[in-house]
Design an enzyme around this catalytic site. Structure first.
Site, short mmCIF file in Angstrom:
data_model
loop_
_atom_site.label_atom_id
_atom_site.label_comp_id
_atom_site.label_asym_id
_atom_site.label_seq_id
_atom_site.Cartn_x
_atom_site.Cartn_y
_atom_site.Cartn_z
N ASP A 186 0.84 -1.17 0.00
CA ASP A 186 0.00 0.00 0.00
C ASP A 186 0.89 1.24 0.00
O ASP A 186 1.70 1.45 0.91
CB ASP A 186 -0.88 -0.03 1.26
CG ASP A 186 -1.90 1.08 1.25
OD1 ASP A 186 -2.82 1.02 0.44
OD2 ASP A 186 -1.75 2.02 2.05
N ASP A 239 -9.19 0.49 2.19
CA ASP A 239 -9.26 0.97 0.80
C ASP A 239 -10.61 0.59 0.20
O ASP A 239 -11.26 1.40 -0.46
CB ASP A 239 -8.15 0.34 -0.06
CG ASP A 239 -6.77 0.93 0.27
OD1 ASP A 239 -6.66 1.58 1.33
OD2 ASP A 239 -5.83 0.74 -0.52
N THR A 296 -3.21 5.81 -3.86
CA THR A 296 -2.08 6.52 -3.26
C THR A 296 -0.78 6.25 -4.02
O THR A 296 0.03 7.15 -4.19
CB THR A 296 -1.90 6.10 -1.80
OG1 THR A 296 -1.82 4.68 -1.74
CG2 THR A 296 -3.07 6.55 -0.95
N THR A 297 -0.61 5.01 -4.47
CA THR A 297 0.60 4.69 -5.23
C THR A 297 0.55 5.41 -6.58
O THR A 297 1.54 6.01 -7.01
CB THR A 297 0.69 3.17 -5.47
OG1 THR A 297 0.35 2.51 -4.26
CG2 THR A 297 2.07 2.77 -5.90
P1 ADP Z 1 -2.97 2.45 -5.67
O1 ADP Z 1 -2.35 2.70 -4.35
O2 ADP Z 1 -2.66 3.53 -6.64
O3 ADP Z 1 -4.42 2.13 -5.60
P2 ADP Z 1 -2.65 -0.31 -6.38
O4 ADP Z 1 -1.48 -1.16 -6.08
O5 ADP Z 1 -3.91 -0.56 -5.64
O6 ADP Z 1 -2.21 1.18 -6.23
O7 ADP Z 1 -2.92 -0.45 -7.95
C1 ADP Z 1 -3.94 0.26 -8.58
C2 ADP Z 1 -3.84 0.08 -10.06
O8 ADP Z 1 -3.96 -1.29 -10.41
C3 ADP Z 1 -4.95 0.83 -10.78
O9 ADP Z 1 -4.44 1.51 -11.89
C4 ADP Z 1 -5.87 -0.29 -11.20
O10 ADP Z 1 -6.61 0.04 -12.34
C5 ADP Z 1 -4.91 -1.39 -11.46
N1 ADP Z 1 -5.55 -2.71 -11.45
C6 ADP Z 1 -6.41 -3.22 -10.57
N2 ADP Z 1 -6.79 -4.46 -10.92
C7 ADP Z 1 -6.13 -4.76 -12.06
C8 ADP Z 1 -6.07 -5.89 -12.93
N3 ADP Z 1 -6.77 -7.00 -12.68
N4 ADP Z 1 -5.25 -5.83 -13.99
C9 ADP Z 1 -4.55 -4.71 -14.22
N5 ADP Z 1 -4.55 -3.63 -13.46
C10 ADP Z 1 -5.34 -3.63 -12.39
MG MG Z 2 -5.43 0.50 -4.72
#
Ligand code: ADP
Ligand code: MG
Length: 542
Positions: A63, A392, A96-97
Site C-alpha cells: 500500500d 481501501d 495513493t501509489t
Molecule cells: P494504488 O495505491 O494507486 O491504488 P494499487 O497497487 O492498488 O495502487 O494499484 C492500482 C492500479 O492497479 C490501478 O491503476 C488499477 O486500475 C490497477 N488494477 C487493478 N486491478 C487490475 C487488474 N486486474 N489488472 C490490471 N490492473 C489492475
Molecule cells: Mg489500490
C-alpha cells in the site's frame, strides 16, 4: 571604512543554500526517487515491501500510503510527495501509489523541458490547463452506476482489494465491505452519504481470512462484568447509560464517625439500597442488557445478576455513539430518566471467547446505522494487511455510493486521457503545447508501470494499447495484469471510482507544480548533525 568586498551575511551560520538549476535538479531527483520506491508495487502484480522501523517492527505491505508513512523521508521535496499520498488516502482512500507515480512522471517529463530552457512557470501553466482538460475527459468517458446495486459496488470493492495481499480472499471480503457500507448509507441533502466511522473494524489474529465477518451491530472487547450474569441474551432490550452505577464519591473529604456497630450496618444498608434502586430502575424499564460508559459497583453488579441482566462497564464513548446507532437506543445520562422507549434492540447479545480474550457481540440489530467488521486471519501481519485492504475497499465503495460513476482499471482511462489530451493540445501554442504533450506522456506511466510489473514488454504493450484505443469502443482497453494481455477491462469487471482518478490527477499535478516552482532551497543547519559528510547542511536525499 567601506563595506565593499565584504560579504553580506543574511543566513544563520551553518545554513545551506541551494539555488537555481541546482536546487531544481536536486528537488526533481528526490521526488522522482520516491516515485521509484513505490513503482514496483502498483497493481495486482505489484511486489510487497518489507519495512523495518527503528524499533525493529516489521511491516509488510504494498500500500503506497503505508510504505511512505513508514519510511522516514528527509528531503523536503520528497516529503511533499509523501504528503500527497497521505492527502489522497484521506480524500478517497485509494490511488495513493498511482498519485505518487503520476507526480514522479510529471516531474521527469518536466525535466526534459527544463533542460530545453522552458521556464518552470510555463510548464506549471501548461500542466494546470492539461490537468483541467484531463479531468473533463475523465468525466466524459466515465460510466454511471447504480449506487444501490450490490453487484455494481462489489466490482469496485473487489478491484481495489485485488491489488493487495489478500487476493484469494478478495471476493469474500468485498462482500463483507459492500454489505457494511450499504447498511450505513444514509440519505443526505445532496444524494447518498456514507460516514465510514459507522463501520467499526476490529481485528484479532486467529482463524482464517474467510472467517472475517460482518456483524449487524457491535463487537466490544469487553467481558460481562459479573460471573453470575447470563452470558447470552436473545431478543435483547438494551439500555445505554453514561453515568456510573455507583454511589458518587463526594468531591470534598468528609468524615463520618460511627461509634456503634448497628450504625455501621445502617450506613452500609443505605448505600446498598441506593444501588438497588438504580438496578430496579433498569429492570423496571424492561432492559435485559445494560451497557455502561462508567463503572458499575460490585453491589450493583450483584443485584443486576440477580435480576438476570447482562451488564458491561467502561464502554468507550465512541462505542456508545455507535451502539446507539446500531441498536436504536438512546444514551441516557440520568438513570432516573430511563424508560422503555430509550431501549435498543439486538437479536442476540452474547459473550464469546475470541482467542484468549472474552468479547461481547451485540448482533442482529434491526436496520443498524453502525456495524462492525471483525477481521480474522492467521497472523498479526495478515490481519494488519487485511485491515489496510479493507480500509481501501470501504473507501472506494463509499466513493461510488456518493458519486456513482466509474472508469475501468488497468490503465485504460489513463491511456484514453493521454490520447485525447494529445489531440486537444494541438490547439495550444508553442511552449504551453509542449508542456501539455508532456502531461499526456506522463499519464502513460500508469499503464506502462502496470505492464512492467506484470512482466509484459512495455513498448509492445503500449503500441497494442494505442491501436485498441483508436478503434471504436476501445476506450476501456487496458493492461490485464493477471493474464498479461491487453484486454477490455470494463468487460472484466475491473472498475474503479471516477472520484479516485480525479483525485490522483489533482494531487499529482499539485505536487509537481509545487516542486517545479521552487528555485531556492534554504536549509537551516540541523540541531544535531547526524554522522555524515562534514558541513552537509542540506538534508540527504531519498
Ligand atoms: P494504488 O495505491 O494507486 O491504488 P494499487 O497497487 O492498488 O495502487 O494499484 C492500482 C492500479 O492497479 C490501478 O491503476 C488499477 O486500475 C490497477 N488494477 C487493478 N486491478 C487490475 C487488474 N486486474 N489488472 C490490471 N490492473 C489492475
Ligand atoms: Mg489500490
Amino acid at each position: 571604512m567601506s563595506a565593499q568586498g565584504q560579504p553580506v551575511i543574511i543566513l544563520k551560520e551553518g545554513s545551506a543554500e541551494n539555488k537555481g538549476r541546482d536546487a531544481q535538479r536536486n528537488n526533481l531527483t528526490a521526488a522522482k526517487l520516491i516515485a521509484e520506491v513505490v513503482r514496483t508495487s502498483l497493481g495486482p502484480r505489484g511486489m510487497d515491501k518489507m519495512l523495518v522501523d527503528s524499533m525493529g517492527d516489521v511491516t509488510i505491505t504494498n500500500d503506497g500510503a503505508t510504505m511512505l508513512k513508514e519510511i522516514d523521508v528527509q528531503h523536503p521535496a520528497a516529503k511533499m510527495m509523501v504528503e500527497i499520498s497521505k492527502a489522497t488516502d484521506n480524500e478517497v482512500g485509494d490511488g495513493t501509489t498511482s498519485a505518487v507515480i503520476v507526480a514522479g512522471a510529471l516531474l521527469e517529463k518536466a525535466e526534459d523541458l527544463v533542460e530545453k530552457d522552458v521556464h518552470p512557470v510555463v510548464i506549471v501553466e501548461g500542466y494546470t490547463r492539461a490537468a483541467e482538460q484531463a479531468q473533463l475527459i475523465l468525466e466524459r468517458i466515465a460510466e454511471k452506476i447504480d449506487p444501490s446495486s450490490r453487484d455494481d459496488l462489489l466490482k469496485v470493492a473487489r478491484t481495489s482489494m485485488l491489488t493487495k495481499l489478500v487476493t484469494e480472499d478478495a471476493p469474500h471480503l468485498a462482500g463483507v465491505v459492500v454489505d457494511a457500507v450499504m447498511l450505513v448509507t444514509e440519505k443526505g441533502e445532496k444524494g447518498l452519504k456514507v460516514d465510514i466511522d459507522n463501520v467499526k473494524v476490529e481485528k484479532k489474529p486467529g482463524g482464517a481470512i474467510t472467517d472475517t465477518q460482518l456483524i449487524r451491530g457491535m463487537v466490544l472487547d469487553k467481558e460481562v462484568v459479573h460471573s453470575g450474569m447470563p452470558k447470552r441474551i436473545e431478543e435483547a432490550k438494551i439500555a445505554l447509560v453514561n453515568s456510573p452505577l455507583e454511589i458518587e464519591k463526594t468531591e470534598f473529604s468528609a468524615e463520618i464517625r460511627i461509634d456503634d456497630p448497628t450504625q455501621m450496618q445502617k450506613f452500609m444498608d443505605e448505600e446498598s439500597s441506593m444501588l438497588k434502586a438504580m438496578v430496579d430502575k433498569v429492570s423496571e424499564a424492561g432492559a435485559t442488557v445494560v451497557i455502561c460508559q462508567k463503572g458499575i459497583d460490585d453491589i450493583a453488579q450483584h443485584y443486576l445478576a440477580k435480576a438476570g441482566i447482562l451488564a458491561i462497564r467502561r464502554s468507550k464513548e465512541s462505542d456508545m455513539t455507535k451502539l446507539a446507532k446500531a441498536t436504536g437506543a438512546r444514551v441516557v445520562t440520568n438513570l432516573e430518566d430511563l424508560t422503555a422507549g430509550d431501549l435498543g434492540y439486538a437479536k442476540l447479545v452474547e459473550e464469546r471467547k475470541i482467542e484468549e480474550e472474552k468479547w461481547t457481540f451485540i448482533e442482529g440489530c434491526k436496520n443498524p446505522k453502525a456495524v462492525t467488521i471483525l477481521i480474522r486471519g492467521g497472523t498479526q501481519r495478515i490481519v494488519d494487511e487485511a485491515e489496510r485492504a479493507l480500509h481501501d475497499a470501504i473507501m472506494v465503495t463509499k466513493d461510488v455510493v456518493e458519486k456513482p460513476a466509474v472508469v475501468a482499471g488497468g490503465g485504460a482511462p489513463e491511456a484514453e486521457v493521454s490520447i485525447q489530451l494529445k489531440a486537444w493540445a494541438q490547439k495550444l501554442s508553442g511552449r504551453e503545447q509542449l508542456a501539455a504533450l508532456k502531461f499526456a506522456d506522463a499519464m502513460d506511466s500508469i499503464p506502462l508501470t502496470l505492464a512492467e510489473n506484470a512482466g509484459m514488454d512495455p513498448i509492445d504493450t503500449q503500441v497494442d494499447l494505442r491501436a485498441r484505443h483508436g478503434e471504436k469502443g476501445g476506450k476501456w482497453f487496458g493492461i490485464d495484469a493477471l493474464s498479461g494481455k491487453v484486454a477490455d477491462m470494463y468487460a472484466k469487471n475491473v472498475v474503479e471510482p471516477l472520484a479516485v482518478k480525479l483525485q490522483i490527477l489533482r494531487a499529482a499535478t499539485e505536487v509537481a507544480s509545487m516542486v517545479l516552482r521552487i528555485d531556492d532551497v534554504i536549509a537551516a543547519s540541523k540541531m544535531r548533525a547526524p554522522a555524515g559528510p562534514p558541513g552537509g547542511g542540506m538534508p540527504p536525499m531519498g
